[in-house]
Scaffold this motif. Sequence first.
Motif, PDB file in Angstrom:
ATOM      1  N   MET A 147       0.968  -0.997   0.145  1.00  0.00           N
ATOM      2  CA  MET A 147       0.193   0.138   0.267  1.00  0.00           C
ATOM      3  C   MET A 147       0.544   1.452   0.002  1.00  0.00           C
ATOM      4  O   MET A 147       0.083   2.763   0.175  1.00  0.00           O
ATOM      5  N   GLN A 148       2.117   1.234  -0.119  1.00  0.00           N
ATOM      6  CA  GLN A 148       2.897   1.996   0.108  1.00  0.00           C
ATOM      7  C   GLN A 148       2.803   3.469  -1.098  1.00  0.00           C
ATOM      8  O   GLN A 148       3.330   4.518  -1.563  1.00  0.00           O
ATOM      9  N   ASN A 149       2.662   2.780  -2.409  1.00  0.00           N
ATOM     10  CA  ASN A 149       1.736   3.520  -3.302  1.00  0.00           C
ATOM     11  C   ASN A 149       0.775   4.770  -2.812  1.00  0.00           C
ATOM     12  O   ASN A 149       0.324   5.450  -3.772  1.00  0.00           O
ATOM     13  N   GLU A 150       0.167   4.589  -2.308  1.00  0.00           N
ATOM     14  CA  GLU A 150      -0.912   4.942  -1.854  1.00  0.00           C
ATOM     15  C   GLU A 150      -0.712   6.493  -1.225  1.00  0.00           C
ATOM     16  O   GLU A 150       0.123   7.308  -0.184  1.00  0.00           O
ATOM     17  N   GLU A 151      -1.551   7.323  -1.554  1.00  0.00           N
ATOM     18  CA  GLU A 151      -1.545   9.064  -0.663  1.00  0.00           C
ATOM     19  C   GLU A 151      -1.410   9.103   0.689  1.00  0.00           C
ATOM     20  O   GLU A 151      -1.778   8.320   1.418  1.00  0.00           O
ATOM     21  N   ILE A 152      -0.804   9.190   1.415  1.00  0.00           N
ATOM     22  CA  ILE A 152       0.005   9.856   2.636  1.00  0.00           C
ATOM     23  C   ILE A 152      -1.007  10.329   2.682  1.00  0.00           C
ATOM     24  O   ILE A 152      -1.743  11.563   2.379  1.00  0.00           O
ATOM     25  N   ILE A 153      -2.933  10.224   3.988  1.00  0.00           N
ATOM     26  CA  ILE A 153      -3.261  11.191   4.528  1.00  0.00           C
ATOM     27  C   ILE A 153      -2.986  11.502   6.130  1.00  0.00           C
ATOM     28  O   ILE A 153      -4.077  12.333   6.029  1.00  0.00           O
ATOM     29  N   LEU A 154      -2.737  10.987   6.799  1.00  0.00           N
ATOM     30  CA  LEU A 154      -2.157  11.402   8.028  1.00  0.00           C
ATOM     31  C   LEU A 154      -0.472  11.399   8.037  1.00  0.00           C
ATOM     32  O   LEU A 154       0.354  10.948   8.196  1.00  0.00           O
ATOM     33  N   GLN A 155       0.194  12.835   8.543  1.00  0.00           N
ATOM     34  CA  GLN A 155       1.353  12.748   8.659  1.00  0.00           C
ATOM     35  C   GLN A 155       2.303  13.776   9.879  1.00  0.00           C
ATOM     36  O   GLN A 155       1.538  14.574  10.357  1.00  0.00           O
ATOM     37  N   MET A 156       2.420  12.949  11.045  1.00  0.00           N
ATOM     38  CA  MET A 156       2.584  13.422  12.251  1.00  0.00           C
ATOM     39  C   MET A 156       4.391  13.578  11.983  1.00  0.00           C
ATOM     40  O   MET A 156       5.032  12.429  12.022  1.00  0.00           O
ATOM     41  N   LYS A 157       3.983  15.167  13.037  1.00  0.00           N
ATOM     42  CA  LYS A 157       6.616  15.650  12.407  1.00  0.00           C
ATOM     43  C   LYS A 157       6.454  15.834  13.959  1.00  0.00           C
ATOM     44  O   LYS A 157       6.377  16.809  14.442  1.00  0.00           O
ATOM     45  N   ALA A 158       7.617  15.205  14.027  1.00  0.00           N
ATOM     46  CA  ALA A 158       8.698  15.359  15.332  1.00  0.00           C
ATOM     47  C   ALA A 158       7.637  16.083  16.622  1.00  0.00           C
ATOM     48  O   ALA A 158       7.863  17.202  16.979  1.00  0.00           O
ATOM     49  N   ILE A 159       6.952  14.450  16.662  1.00  0.00           N
ATOM     50  CA  ILE A 159       6.080  15.498  17.935  1.00  0.00           C
ATOM     51  C   ILE A 159       7.162  15.555  19.264  1.00  0.00           C
ATOM     52  O   ILE A 159       7.104  13.728  19.416  1.00  0.00           O
ATOM     53  N   THR A 160       6.924  16.043  20.331  1.00  0.00           N
ATOM     54  CA  THR A 160       7.535  15.977  21.750  1.00  0.00           C
ATOM     55  C   THR A 160       6.052  16.091  22.663  1.00  0.00           C
ATOM     56  O   THR A 160       5.046  17.054  21.931  1.00  0.00           O
ATOM     57  N   LYS A 161       6.138  15.147  23.645  1.00  0.00           N
ATOM     58  CA  LYS A 161       5.232  15.791  24.458  1.00  0.00           C
ATOM     59  C   LYS A 161       5.801  15.224  26.030  1.00  0.00           C
ATOM     60  O   LYS A 161       5.976  14.157  25.814  1.00  0.00           O
ATOM     61  N   THR A 162       5.110  16.280  27.170  1.00  0.00           N
ATOM     62  CA  THR A 162       5.601  16.017  27.919  1.00  0.00           C
ATOM     63  C   THR A 162       4.594  15.954  29.440  1.00  0.00           C
ATOM     64  O   THR A 162       4.239  16.698  29.160  1.00  0.00           O
ATOM     65  N   PHE A 163       4.770  14.719  30.547  1.00  0.00           N
ATOM     66  CA  PHE A 163       3.796  14.736  31.178  1.00  0.00           C
ATOM     67  C   PHE A 163       4.930  15.898  32.672  1.00  0.00           C
ATOM     68  O   PHE A 163       6.366  15.394  32.418  1.00  0.00           O
ATOM     69  N   PRO A 164       4.735  16.436  33.607  1.00  0.00           N
ATOM     70  CA  PRO A 164       6.013  15.952  34.997  1.00  0.00           C
ATOM     71  C   PRO A 164       7.098  14.995  34.977  1.00  0.00           C
ATOM     72  O   PRO A 164       6.149  14.104  35.242  1.00  0.00           O
ATOM     73  N   GLY A 165       7.794  15.552  35.037  1.00  0.00           N
ATOM     74  CA  GLY A 165       8.601  14.257  35.194  1.00  0.00           C
ATOM     75  C   GLY A 165       9.158  13.418  34.265  1.00  0.00           C
ATOM     76  O   GLY A 165       9.653  12.560  34.006  1.00  0.00           O
ATOM     77  N   VAL A 166       7.895  13.459  32.893  1.00  0.00           N
ATOM     78  CA  VAL A 166       7.892  11.842  32.052  1.00  0.00           C
ATOM     79  C   VAL A 166       7.739  12.457  30.315  1.00  0.00           C
ATOM     80  O   VAL A 166       6.993  13.682  30.179  1.00  0.00           O
ATOM     81  N   LYS A 167       9.161  12.316  29.489  1.00  0.00           N
ATOM     82  CA  LYS A 167       8.966  12.602  28.075  1.00  0.00           C
ATOM     83  C   LYS A 167       8.390  11.496  27.521  1.00  0.00           C
ATOM     84  O   LYS A 167       8.762  10.578  27.259  1.00  0.00           O
ATOM     85  N   ALA A 168       6.939  11.612  27.620  1.00  0.00           N
ATOM     86  CA  ALA A 168       6.454  10.303  26.849  1.00  0.00           C
ATOM     87  C   ALA A 168       6.747  10.362  25.880  1.00  0.00           C
ATOM     88  O   ALA A 168       6.476   9.205  25.273  1.00  0.00           O
ATOM     89  N   LEU A 169       6.895  11.426  24.961  1.00  0.00           N
ATOM     90  CA  LEU A 169       7.132  11.379  23.255  1.00  0.00           C
ATOM     91  C   LEU A 169       8.368  11.963  23.225  1.00  0.00           C
ATOM     92  O   LEU A 169       8.522  13.398  23.223  1.00  0.00           O
ATOM     93  N   ASP A 170       9.309  12.111  22.118  1.00  0.00           N
ATOM     94  CA  ASP A 170      10.762  12.357  22.310  1.00  0.00           C
ATOM     95  C   ASP A 170      10.372  12.823  20.054  1.00  0.00           C
ATOM     96  O   ASP A 170      11.202  11.527  20.209  1.00  0.00           O
ATOM     97  N   ASN A 171      10.456  13.612  19.683  1.00  0.00           N
ATOM     98  CA  ASN A 171      10.992  13.740  18.097  1.00  0.00           C
ATOM     99  C   ASN A 171       9.627  12.679  18.026  1.00  0.00           C
ATOM    100  O   ASN A 171      10.585  12.236  17.029  1.00  0.00           O
ATOM    101  N   VAL A 172       8.957  12.269  17.838  1.00  0.00           N
ATOM    102  CA  VAL A 172       8.030  11.140  16.705  1.00  0.00           C
ATOM    103  C   VAL A 172       7.565  11.384  15.483  1.00  0.00           C
ATOM    104  O   VAL A 172       6.247  12.319  15.576  1.00  0.00           O
ATOM    105  N   ASN A 173       7.718  11.000  14.624  1.00  0.00           N
ATOM    106  CA  ASN A 173       7.210  10.781  13.220  1.00  0.00           C
ATOM    107  C   ASN A 173       6.311   9.318  12.777  1.00  0.00           C
ATOM    108  O   ASN A 173       6.396   8.801  13.419  1.00  0.00           O
TER     109      ASN A 173
END
Length: 209
Positions: free
Chosen positions: A1-27
Motif C-alpha cells: 500500500m506504500q504507493n497510496e497517498e499519505i493522508i496523515l503525517q505527524m512530524k517531530a512530536i514531543t509531549k512531556t508530562f511532569p517528570g516524563v518525556k512520553a514522546l520524543d521527536n516522533v514521526n
Amino acid sequence: MQNEEIILQMKAITKTFPGVKALDNVNFNLHQGEVHALLGENGAGKSTLMKVLNGIYQKNSGSIYLEGNQVEFKSPKEAQEAGLAIIHQELELIPYLTVAENIFLGREPKKGFLVDFKRLNEKTEEIMNRLGVNIDPQSKINELNIGNQQMVEIAKALSQDANILVMDEPTSSLTPKEIEILFDLIERLTAEGISIIYISPNGGNFSNL
Ligand SMILES: Nc1ncnc2c1ncn2[C@@H]1O[C@H](COP(=O)(O)OP(=O)(O)O)[C@@H](O)[C@H]1O
Ligand SMILES: [Mg+2]
C-alpha cells in the motif's frame, strides 16, 4: 500500500508530562486504506501519540498534517469533525442505554422535540449491515459481550463518517473468535478506503493476521 497517498503525517512530536518525556521527536505517516500497526511495550507512548493526534492532549512541539493541511485539534470533537475517530483501550459506551442510543448519543434523529426511535433503530440497522454484523439495535450494551461492544464502538465511529480509525489495543479482552471477526471487519473497512491505526502491546497478535 506504500504507493497510496499519505493522508496523515505527524512530524517531530514531543509531549512531556511532569517528570516524563512520553514522546520524543516522533514521526508517523499513515497511507490511505492501510492498516498501520503501532507496536510497543507498555508505557512506550502509543496512547499518548493518539491522544495528541485527536486533541485530548496538546503537544509541546511538532506538527500534524491531515491530507496535506496542517491541523491543531483542540478537542476530540474537532478531530471527529475532521473524520478521525479513536476507539480507546477502555470502551466508552453507556451500559444501560441501547446499542442505537449509544451510537447516536447527542445526534439522535428527532420527530419534533422527541427522539424518533423508529428512525434511530433503522439507521443503526443500516450501519450494522454495512459492517456485516448481527447486533440488535435495541439491545442494552450491558447485555452484549466485549466483542460486540467493540463492534458498537466501531459502528459509532462509522456513523460519524470517520475515514481514519484508531484502535487502541482492541484485542486485549477479546476471545480468539472475536479477534477473527474484528480482523474480517478491518479488511472490510480498508476495502472501503478507511485507514486504520492499530495499536498492539506486542507483535504476538499479528500471528493471526
Ligand atoms: N495523563 C498523563 N499524565 C502523566 N503521565 C502520563 C499521562 N499519560 C501517559 N503518561 C505517561 O506517559 C508515558 C506513555 O504512556 P502511554 O502513552 O499510555 O503508553 P502506551 O500506550 O504505549 O502504553 C508513560 O510513562 C505514562 O506513565
Ligand atoms: Mg496505551
